[in-house]
Design a protein around this motif. Sequence first.
Motif, PDB file in Angstrom:
ATOM      1  N   THR A  68       0.858  -1.188   0.000  1.00 25.07           N
ATOM      2  CA  THR A  68       0.000   0.000   0.000  1.00 25.07           C
ATOM      3  C   THR A  68       0.889   1.231   0.000  1.00 25.07           C
ATOM      4  O   THR A  68       1.851   1.319   0.767  1.00 25.07           O
ATOM      5  CB  THR A  68      -0.901   0.028   1.254  1.00 25.07           C
ATOM      6  N   GLY A  70       0.815   5.521  -0.019  1.00 21.57           N
ATOM      7  CA  GLY A  70       0.090   6.782   0.053  1.00 21.57           C
ATOM      8  C   GLY A  70       0.728   7.732  -0.940  1.00 21.57           C
ATOM      9  O   GLY A  70       0.459   7.683  -2.142  1.00 21.57           O
ATOM     10  N   ALA A  71       1.635   8.575  -0.439  1.00 20.80           N
ATOM     11  CA  ALA A  71       2.324   9.514  -1.323  1.00 20.80           C
ATOM     12  C   ALA A  71       3.791   9.144  -1.521  1.00 20.80           C
ATOM     13  O   ALA A  71       4.530   9.863  -2.203  1.00 20.80           O
ATOM     14  CB  ALA A  71       2.218  10.929  -0.764  1.00 20.80           C
ATOM     15  N   GLY A  72       4.235   8.049  -0.912  1.00 22.07           N
ATOM     16  CA  GLY A  72       5.612   7.590  -1.133  1.00 22.07           C
ATOM     17  C   GLY A  72       6.675   8.481  -0.507  1.00 22.07           C
ATOM     18  O   GLY A  72       7.810   8.496  -0.967  1.00 22.07           O
ATOM     19  N   THR A  73       6.343   9.187   0.597  1.00 23.00           N
ATOM     20  CA  THR A  73       7.382  10.017   1.248  1.00 23.00           C
ATOM     21  C   THR A  73       8.047   9.278   2.409  1.00 23.00           C
ATOM     22  O   THR A  73       8.785   9.893   3.188  1.00 23.00           O
ATOM     23  CB  THR A  73       6.813  11.352   1.764  1.00 23.00           C
ATOM     24  N   SER A  74       7.786   7.976   2.525  1.00 23.51           N
ATOM     25  CA  SER A  74       8.398   7.211   3.624  1.00 23.51           C
ATOM     26  C   SER A  74       9.906   7.376   3.616  1.00 23.51           C
ATOM     27  O   SER A  74      10.554   7.294   2.568  1.00 23.51           O
ATOM     28  CB  SER A  74       8.068   5.727   3.481  1.00 23.51           C
ATOM     29  N   SER A 132       6.828  17.626   8.759  1.00 24.70           N
ATOM     30  CA  SER A 132       7.476  18.627   7.880  1.00 24.70           C
ATOM     31  C   SER A 132       7.056  18.419   6.430  1.00 24.70           C
ATOM     32  O   SER A 132       7.085  19.345   5.632  1.00 24.70           O
ATOM     33  CB  SER A 132       8.998  18.516   7.963  1.00 24.70           C
ATOM     34  N   SER A 133       6.685  17.184   6.111  1.00 23.63           N
ATOM     35  CA  SER A 133       6.264  16.829   4.752  1.00 23.63           C
ATOM     36  C   SER A 133       4.772  17.059   4.531  1.00 23.63           C
ATOM     37  O   SER A 133       4.188  16.473   3.621  1.00 23.63           O
ATOM     38  CB  SER A 133       6.583  15.350   4.524  1.00 23.63           C
ATOM     39  N   SER A 138       0.338  11.750   2.556  1.00 24.85           N
ATOM     40  CA  SER A 138      -1.103  11.470   2.652  1.00 24.85           C
ATOM     41  C   SER A 138      -1.509  11.190   4.092  1.00 24.85           C
ATOM     42  O   SER A 138      -0.692  10.743   4.911  1.00 24.85           O
ATOM     43  CB  SER A 138      -1.449  10.259   1.774  1.00 24.85           C
ATOM     44  N   ASN A 142       0.150   8.938   7.043  1.00 22.33           N
ATOM     45  CA  ASN A 142       0.348   9.479   8.407  1.00 22.33           C
ATOM     46  C   ASN A 142      -0.210   8.513   9.448  1.00 22.33           C
ATOM     47  O   ASN A 142       0.409   8.278  10.481  1.00 22.33           O
ATOM     48  CB  ASN A 142      -0.371  10.821   8.578  1.00 22.33           C
ATOM     49  N   ILE A 204      -5.973   0.850   5.057  1.00 23.92           N
ATOM     50  CA  ILE A 204      -6.862   1.862   5.640  1.00 23.92           C
ATOM     51  C   ILE A 204      -7.551   2.589   4.489  1.00 23.92           C
ATOM     52  O   ILE A 204      -6.885   3.185   3.615  1.00 23.92           O
ATOM     53  CB  ILE A 204      -6.043   2.847   6.495  1.00 23.92           C
TER      54      ILE A 204
HETATM   55  C1  LIG Z   1      11.123  16.164   3.638  1.00 25.40           C
HETATM   56  C2  LIG Z   1      10.415  15.162   4.517  1.00 25.40           C
HETATM   57  C3  LIG Z   1      10.093  15.526   5.828  1.00 25.40           C
HETATM   58  C4  LIG Z   1       9.421  14.628   6.651  1.00 25.40           C
HETATM   59  N1  LIG Z   1       9.078  15.020   7.909  1.00 25.40           N
HETATM   60  C5  LIG Z   1       8.362  14.197   8.704  1.00 25.40           C
HETATM   61  C6  LIG Z   1       7.935  14.619  10.010  1.00 25.40           C
HETATM   62  O1  LIG Z   1       8.181  15.744  10.437  1.00 25.40           O
HETATM   63  N2  LIG Z   1       7.233  13.727  10.750  1.00 25.40           N
HETATM   64  C7  LIG Z   1       6.925  12.474  10.308  1.00 25.40           C
HETATM   65  O2  LIG Z   1       6.273  11.716  11.014  1.00 25.40           O
HETATM   66  N3  LIG Z   1       7.332  12.053   9.065  1.00 25.40           N
HETATM   67  C8  LIG Z   1       8.021  12.869   8.275  1.00 25.40           C
HETATM   68  N4  LIG Z   1       8.416  12.459   7.026  1.00 25.40           N
HETATM   69  C9  LIG Z   1       8.182  11.055   6.606  1.00 25.40           C
HETATM   70  C10 LIG Z   1       6.867  10.808   5.825  1.00 25.40           C
HETATM   71  O3  LIG Z   1       6.400  11.976   5.191  1.00 25.40           O
HETATM   72  C11 LIG Z   1       5.806  10.245   6.778  1.00 25.40           C
HETATM   73  O4  LIG Z   1       6.224   8.960   7.219  1.00 25.40           O
HETATM   74  C12 LIG Z   1       4.414  10.138   6.174  1.00 25.40           C
HETATM   75  O5  LIG Z   1       3.499   9.800   7.189  1.00 25.40           O
HETATM   76  C13 LIG Z   1       4.314   9.128   5.023  1.00 25.40           C
HETATM   77  O6  LIG Z   1       3.118   9.405   4.296  1.00 25.40           O
HETATM   78  P1  LIG Z   1       2.976   8.904   2.785  1.00 25.40           P
HETATM   79  O7  LIG Z   1       1.597   9.228   2.362  1.00 25.40           O
HETATM   80  O8  LIG Z   1       4.045   9.445   1.940  1.00 25.40           O
HETATM   81  O9  LIG Z   1       3.119   7.343   2.997  1.00 25.40           O
HETATM   82  P2  LIG Z   1       3.956   6.280   2.154  1.00 25.40           P
HETATM   83  O10 LIG Z   1       5.392   6.627   2.110  1.00 25.40           O
HETATM   84  O11 LIG Z   1       3.289   6.044   0.880  1.00 25.40           O
HETATM   85  O12 LIG Z   1       3.762   4.992   3.104  1.00 25.40           O
HETATM   86  C14 LIG Z   1       4.303   4.956   4.390  1.00 25.40           C
HETATM   87  C15 LIG Z   1       3.868   3.657   5.073  1.00 25.40           C
HETATM   88  O13 LIG Z   1       2.470   3.684   5.297  1.00 25.40           O
HETATM   89  C16 LIG Z   1       1.826   2.578   4.615  1.00 25.40           C
HETATM   90  N5  LIG Z   1       0.550   3.102   4.125  1.00 25.40           N
HETATM   91  C17 LIG Z   1       0.347   4.222   3.393  1.00 25.40           C
HETATM   92  N6  LIG Z   1      -0.963   4.398   3.175  1.00 25.40           N
HETATM   93  C18 LIG Z   1      -1.604   3.380   3.776  1.00 25.40           C
HETATM   94  C19 LIG Z   1      -2.977   2.995   3.903  1.00 25.40           C
HETATM   95  N7  LIG Z   1      -3.964   3.713   3.366  1.00 25.40           N
HETATM   96  N8  LIG Z   1      -3.271   1.859   4.575  1.00 25.40           N
HETATM   97  C20 LIG Z   1      -2.302   1.106   5.135  1.00 25.40           C
HETATM   98  N9  LIG Z   1      -0.988   1.429   5.048  1.00 25.40           N
HETATM   99  C21 LIG Z   1      -0.645   2.536   4.383  1.00 25.40           C
HETATM  100  C22 LIG Z   1       2.808   2.159   3.558  1.00 25.40           C
HETATM  101  O14 LIG Z   1       2.625   0.807   3.205  1.00 25.40           O
HETATM  102  C23 LIG Z   1       4.137   2.418   4.235  1.00 25.40           C
HETATM  103  O15 LIG Z   1       4.439   1.374   5.110  1.00 25.40           O
HETATM  104  C24 LIG Z   1       9.092  13.333   6.175  1.00 25.40           C
HETATM  105  C25 LIG Z   1       9.409  12.981   4.852  1.00 25.40           C
HETATM  106  C26 LIG Z   1      10.061  13.877   4.033  1.00 25.40           C
HETATM  107  C27 LIG Z   1      10.376  13.468   2.625  1.00 25.40           C
END
Ligand SMILES: Cc1cc2nc3c(=O)[nH]c(=O)nc-3n(C[C@H](O)[C@H](O)[C@H](O)COP(=O)(O)OP(=O)(O)OC[C@H]3O[C@@H](n4cnc5c(N)ncnc54)[C@H](O)[C@@H]3O)c2cc1C
Length: 454
Positions: A68, A70-74, A132-133, A138, A142, A204
């Motif tokens: 799964t 979301g936005a791939g910012t992991s 911060s992201s 997404s 989060n 989710i």
């Molecule tokens: C510049 C930068 C700054 C950042 N700062 C912070 C910060 O201050 N605090 C912080 O906590 N994080 C931070 N992050 C990390 C990241 O943004 C977080 O971890 C964010 O919550 C990931 O969201 P995403 O939508 O990109 O999820 P993704 O990277 O797509 O996925 C993250 C995880 O969630 C799972 N997932 C996603 N969507 C679902 C769903 N619907 N159901 C079940 N599982 C799912 C995925 O399988 C994966 O394991 C930062 C990242 C960057 C690039």
Amino acid sequence: MSADPSSLADSLPDGMVVTDADILAGYRQDRAADPTAGTPLALVRPTTTEQVQNTVRWCAANGVPIITRGAGTSLSGGSTAVDGAIMLSTEKMRDIAVDPATRTAVVQPGLFNAEVKAAASAHGLWYPPDPSSFEICSIGGNVATNAGGLCCVKYGVTTDYVLGLEVVLADGRAVRVGGKQLKDSAGLPLTKLFVGSEGLLGIITEVTLRLLPPQGPASTVVGVFGSVHEASRAVLAVTAEIRPAMLEFMDSVAINAVEDLMRMGLDREAGALLVAQSDAPGAAGAAEVEFIQKAFESNGAGEVFATDDPTEGEAFTAARRAAIPAVEKLGSLLLEDVGVPLPSLPALIDGVAEIAAGNRVMISVIAHAGDGNTHPLIVFDPADPDEAEHAQVAFGQIMDLAIELGGTITGEHGVGRLKKGWLPDQVGSDVMELTARIKQALDPDGLLNPGVLL
Ligand SMILES: Cc1cc2nc3c(=O)[nH]c(=O)nc-3n(C[C@H](O)[C@H](O)[C@H](O)COP(=O)(O)OP(=O)(O)OC[C@H]3O[C@@H](n4cnc5c(N)ncnc54)[C@H](O)[C@@H]3O)c2cc1C
């Protein structure tokens, strides 16, 4: 022989299943940029829970793993592709309904955090968690990582705002846990189980979020320190007495990288910068600001200034938010997320400096300091095998240090694929076994996000 995704396409609207190699290439890696990322079988971008269920049922019937995304910012490799998997992207699941009467929002997972904030704000309400992201991640991501952020030191992290969830289980059933009610003791606290579950226990598909009245105006205090040690002592002086609305930390590498990027006049000679905020109203706010200023000064800050101007305050907050992208420009990054109980923060920060010196690698430290949550950013040149190896060693040593200090290998990013080798050292074998049993109960065939955490 791998399954044929055209039979999945039959159960979904036209064009929802994508197998074009160029498009798939854009979904292989997340922000952790794992070079060993696999090649997915197909990308599915559903808009409804039912489409997610159809996808999961097809995967279960064909033994195909699902990642799964979301936005791939992991930053921990949580949404990295594996070979032959379905990448299920929630990017098109973007509905939101704000209910001012219950101060809640019911949100599909693909909406960005910033968009949730904006929708709440249109109804005079506030969704606090602010990674911060926040403009690029997404809400589903989060929730799945239990994300933190800058105001979390006072207002709590994502789990504190999740009242209910709809989750598609590994067998394709959709379950609802929690709801709009603010209190709920019925049954096991399953909502909490799914928050932070990193895509391992279910997908989710809807989140019910608690909203707050809007945050009051914040005053900002900036302290410029000669060394990271002084700044970390100042953090303890502040948090021992008050709970600021923000308390962020940047070291000299981060300050200079941000200054290169933003040209906002940060002091390039500074050893560290602290940015604090108070949003307490009236005289209480003035007293907090004065307290923070004194705490900074008495712990060695060479320059301290305070402002009530929201634009000026936001400039410093934006500088701190830009630190990761700014340091990313210096080389490849191995990004840490270790946290410790607050009294151990100076020991952690000093220890990271020793690890950097011992391995002859550059490590920049930024931190949600008021939470004791640091992001040592290990900068290295991947073309230099010696340096790359030292960076890996430092990565492990920093997690070892955090565990030794009674802390955690990840405060907010999740374990993902990058940190799972250290999880048993933190939680122990009994908790690892319990975790594996929960995973087995919910996903007996191990198809949901294989390779993460366990
Ligand atoms: C510049 C930068 C700054 C950042 N700062 C912070 C910060 O201050 N605090 C912080 O906590 N994080 C931070 N992050 C990390 C990241 O943004 C977080 O971890 C964010 O919550 C990931 O969201 P995403 O939508 O990109 O999820 P993704 O990277 O797509 O996925 C993250 C995880 O969630 C799972 N997932 C996603 N969507 C679902 C769903 N619907 N159901 C079940 N599982 C799912 C995925 O399988 C994966 O394991 C930062 C990242 C960057 C690039």
